[in-house]
Scaffold this motif. Structure first.
Motif, mmCIF file in Angstrom:
data_model
loop_
_atom_site.group_PDB
_atom_site.id
_atom_site.type_symbol
_atom_site.label_atom_id
_atom_site.label_comp_id
_atom_site.label_asym_id
_atom_site.label_seq_id
_atom_site.Cartn_x
_atom_site.Cartn_y
_atom_site.Cartn_z
ATOM 1 N N VAL A 109 0.836 -1.207 0.000
ATOM 2 C CA VAL A 109 0.000 0.000 0.000
ATOM 3 C C VAL A 109 0.867 1.253 0.000
ATOM 4 N N THR A 110 1.851 1.318 0.898
ATOM 5 C CA THR A 110 2.694 2.508 0.940
ATOM 6 C C THR A 110 3.549 2.625 -0.322
ATOM 7 N N ALA A 111 3.925 1.504 -0.913
ATOM 8 C CA ALA A 111 4.685 1.549 -2.169
ATOM 9 C C ALA A 111 3.849 2.168 -3.275
ATOM 10 N N CYS A 112 2.565 1.796 -3.302
ATOM 11 C CA CYS A 112 1.647 2.366 -4.290
ATOM 12 C C CYS A 112 1.481 3.860 -4.079
ATOM 13 N N LEU A 113 1.291 4.264 -2.827
ATOM 14 C CA LEU A 113 1.105 5.680 -2.515
ATOM 15 C C LEU A 113 2.375 6.465 -2.779
ATOM 16 N N ARG A 114 3.505 5.872 -2.480
ATOM 17 C CA ARG A 114 4.788 6.559 -2.679
ATOM 18 C C ARG A 114 5.039 6.816 -4.168
ATOM 19 N N ALA A 115 4.692 5.856 -5.009
ATOM 20 C CA ALA A 115 4.869 6.030 -6.451
ATOM 21 C C ALA A 115 3.971 7.138 -6.984
ATOM 22 N N ALA A 116 2.741 7.199 -6.461
ATOM 23 C CA ALA A 116 1.792 8.216 -6.918
ATOM 24 C C ALA A 116 2.180 9.609 -6.443
ATOM 25 N N GLU A 117 2.874 9.684 -5.297
ATOM 26 C CA GLU A 117 3.225 10.969 -4.705
ATOM 27 C C GLU A 117 4.725 11.241 -4.774
ATOM 28 N N ALA A 118 5.384 10.745 -5.799
ATOM 29 C CA ALA A 118 6.847 10.834 -5.879
ATOM 30 C C ALA A 118 7.350 12.271 -5.835
ATOM 31 N N ASP A 119 6.591 13.202 -6.386
ATOM 32 C CA ASP A 119 7.032 14.594 -6.435
ATOM 33 C C ASP A 119 6.420 15.440 -5.326
ATOM 34 N N ALA A 120 5.689 14.804 -4.434
ATOM 35 C CA ALA A 120 5.030 15.560 -3.375
ATOM 36 C C ALA A 120 6.043 16.068 -2.355
ATOM 37 N N GLN A 121 5.703 17.173 -1.710
ATOM 38 C CA GLN A 121 6.566 17.712 -0.677
ATOM 39 C C GLN A 121 6.446 16.887 0.595
ATOM 40 N N ALA A 122 7.560 16.717 1.266
ATOM 41 C CA ALA A 122 7.550 15.995 2.539
ATOM 42 C C ALA A 122 7.843 16.986 3.656
ATOM 43 N N LEU A 123 8.952 16.854 4.346
ATOM 44 C CA LEU A 123 9.287 17.703 5.478
ATOM 45 C C LEU A 123 10.728 18.181 5.365
ATOM 46 N N SER A 124 11.039 19.263 6.071
ATOM 47 C CA SER A 124 12.408 19.775 6.069
ATOM 48 C C SER A 124 13.270 18.938 7.009
ATOM 49 N N PRO A 125 14.598 18.996 6.857
ATOM 50 C CA PRO A 125 15.473 18.262 7.776
ATOM 51 C C PRO A 125 15.247 18.641 9.238
ATOM 52 N N ILE A 126 14.992 19.917 9.514
ATOM 53 C CA ILE A 126 14.766 20.346 10.899
ATOM 54 C C ILE A 126 13.511 19.690 11.453
ATOM 55 N N GLN A 127 12.423 19.679 10.670
ATOM 56 C CA GLN A 127 11.188 19.044 11.130
ATOM 57 C C GLN A 127 11.397 17.557 11.401
ATOM 58 N N ILE A 128 12.089 16.887 10.483
ATOM 59 C CA ILE A 128 12.296 15.444 10.640
ATOM 60 C C ILE A 128 13.108 15.141 11.897
ATOM 61 N N ALA A 129 14.172 15.907 12.112
ATOM 62 C CA ALA A 129 15.013 15.678 13.288
ATOM 63 C C ALA A 129 14.242 15.950 14.581
ATOM 64 N N VAL A 130 13.441 17.008 14.583
ATOM 65 C CA VAL A 130 12.628 17.332 15.759
ATOM 66 C C VAL A 130 11.627 16.211 16.037
ATOM 67 N N LEU A 131 10.999 15.695 14.998
ATOM 68 C CA LEU A 131 10.015 14.629 15.175
ATOM 69 C C LEU A 131 10.669 13.359 15.712
ATOM 70 N N LEU A 132 11.849 13.018 15.212
ATOM 71 C CA LEU A 132 12.558 11.847 15.735
ATOM 72 C C LEU A 132 12.860 12.009 17.229
ATOM 73 N N LYS A 133 13.316 13.199 17.609
ATOM 74 C CA LYS A 133 13.606 13.448 19.020
ATOM 75 C C LYS A 133 12.313 13.414 19.845
ATOM 76 N N ALA A 134 11.217 13.954 19.292
ATOM 77 C CA ALA A 134 9.942 13.949 20.009
ATOM 78 C C ALA A 134 9.461 12.518 20.256
ATOM 79 N N PHE A 135 9.590 11.639 19.265
ATOM 80 C CA PHE A 135 9.205 10.236 19.457
ATOM 81 C C PHE A 135 10.024 9.612 20.591
ATOM 82 N N THR A 136 11.317 9.933 20.635
ATOM 83 C CA THR A 136 12.162 9.392 21.694
ATOM 84 C C THR A 136 11.693 9.873 23.067
ATOM 85 N N LEU A 137 11.441 11.173 23.191
ATOM 86 C CA LEU A 137 10.995 11.729 24.474
ATOM 87 C C LEU A 137 9.645 11.167 24.894
#
Length: 397
Positions: A251-279
């Motif tokens: 399912v995610t492979a299908c969605l990823r192919a359809a949204e290949a050019d879609a915007q995701a997140l900035s490096p700062i957002q991703i790093a903050v989210l990883l730290k938030a999951f840890t906390l």
């Protein structure tokens, strides 16, 4: 175990829960300053020292970047690590990052629902999911809010005339409308019985409810049992962003192919989210959730003691039934005058006042908020009564 309605007077007052808006903000021509029950940072992670340090370190490594495709996020390993973290947290096989929760809803519905398919959706679902369903198919079947039996009737009627096309059942683990939660196990059983796919949006409770932060999916022993899970990070994880998690990698492979050019997140957002999951997974997160729920329970009790109607189950948004939309509109400036910032929804006879509680609110904040709401509504009722006594002016022909 779900939280019982009780208070806890054994903890001392905290003094760091008052949030004042800058003087530059305004309501009409008046400065807007007050006790903040309108912002959604329920665990208080946005100012956590480790979150701030992580954001600063990532800024130094990658500079300032806008949201971008995952492959352009500076270090693709960051986005891969975050998607793995989300999937593991929810006990799903794989996850896909999106720029916002609304984008996640659009990605999964647009990517999986064909024009001939059916969407059976809770009538009180948030607008992003409903709009995505309406854009994907004309076969939209709302069922009464949180009513599994009405959902069953919808599914039975669809399968009686269409045994070929797909059915997507859409609900929220926690409703922002009334703080209600569906019977997720009952919906899972219905989907199995009628060959439907279950999508649960966890925006409102992920990270902030349950002893382990898994929200009602965890509280109802439903981790890994929905077919699809969508959500936003804004409520508990100190960052914007959204995601889709699925039980099968296809399912995610299908969605990823359809949204290949879609915007995701900035490096700062991703790093903050990883730290938030840890906390959120550590003792600090557990303590913050306990403090948050204590504040929620105490606020609900204080509001009821002032003869106000509190809706739904204990959660981060305490919802008070107001009644008429006109009363809600009259209450809004009164709340500002009393220095209390809350969310108001005015719609017919089902208007609500929603107070977003955080772990950082003190006992004094809770008491002041309950008193302010009661006083603002009393003043609004007096205003409404005064209006009703005014004579109608007849216009001469």
């Amino acid at each position: 175990m779900r939280h019982r309605e009780q208070t806890d007077a054994t903890n001392g007052d905290r003094t760091d829960g008052v949030h004042l808006l800058p003087k530059a903000a305004s309501f009409g021509d008046r400065p807007l300053r007050g006790l903040d029950f309108a912002s959604q940072d329920c665990l208080g992670l946005s100012t956590h020292p480790e979150i701030v340090a992580t954001a600063a370190d990532t800024l130094r490594r990658f500079g300032v970047r806008s949201v971008c495709a995952a492959a352009e996020a500076g270090d693709p390993g960051l986005s891969v690590a975050l998607e793995r973290r989300i999937a593991d947290f929810l006990q799903m096989e794989e996850a896909l990052l999106c720029a916002t929760g609304r984008a996640a809803a659009r990605t999964v519905v647009r990517g999986l629902v064909r024009s001939t398919d059916h969407v059976v959706i809770d009538a009180a679902i948030r607008s992003g999911l409903r709009e995505s369903a309406e854009a994907a198919t004309a076969h939209l079947h709302p069922f009464r809010h949180l009513d599994a039996e009405h959902c069953r009737a919808r599914l039975r009627a669809i399968r009686a005339r269409d045994t070929e096309n797909g059915i997507l059942v859409v609900t929220e683990s926690l409703s922002p409308l009334d703080s209600g939660t569906p019977d997720l196990a009952a919906l899972r059983t219905l989907c199995d019985e009628y060959g439907a796919t279950l999508l649960v949006d966890v925006t409102q409770d992920l990270g902030c409810l349950g002893e382990d932060g898994r929200g009602h999916l965890g509280l109802q022993d439903m981790l890994g049992k929905a077919d699809l899970v969508t959500g936003s990070f804004t409520k508990s994880f100190a960052s914007n962003g959204g995601f889709v998690a699925a039980r099968t990698r296809a399912v995610t492979a299908c969605l990823r192919a359809a949204e290949a050019d879609a915007q995701a997140l900035s490096p700062i957002q991703i790093a903050v989210l990883l730290k938030a999951f840890t906390l959120i997974d550590e003792a600090d997160g557990c303590e913050r959730r306990a403090r948050l729920m204590r504040n929620v329970l105490n606020l609900r009790t204080a509001l009821r003691e002032r003869a106000l109607t509190v809706c739904g189950e204990p959660c981060t948004s305490v919802s008070v039934a107001i009644g008429s939309g006109e009363l809600a509109r009259l209450a809004a400036p009164r709340l500002i005058e009393l220095g209390l910032l809350v969310d108001l929804t005015a719609s017919g006879e089902a208007s609500r006042l929603r107070m977003h509680v955080t772990a950082e609110h003190s006992d004094a904040d809770i008491a002041r908020a309950a008193l302010g709401v009661a006083e603002a509504l009393d003043r609004a009722r007096a205003d409404l009564a005064e209006r009703s006594r005014r004579p109608n002016l007849l216009v001469a022909a």
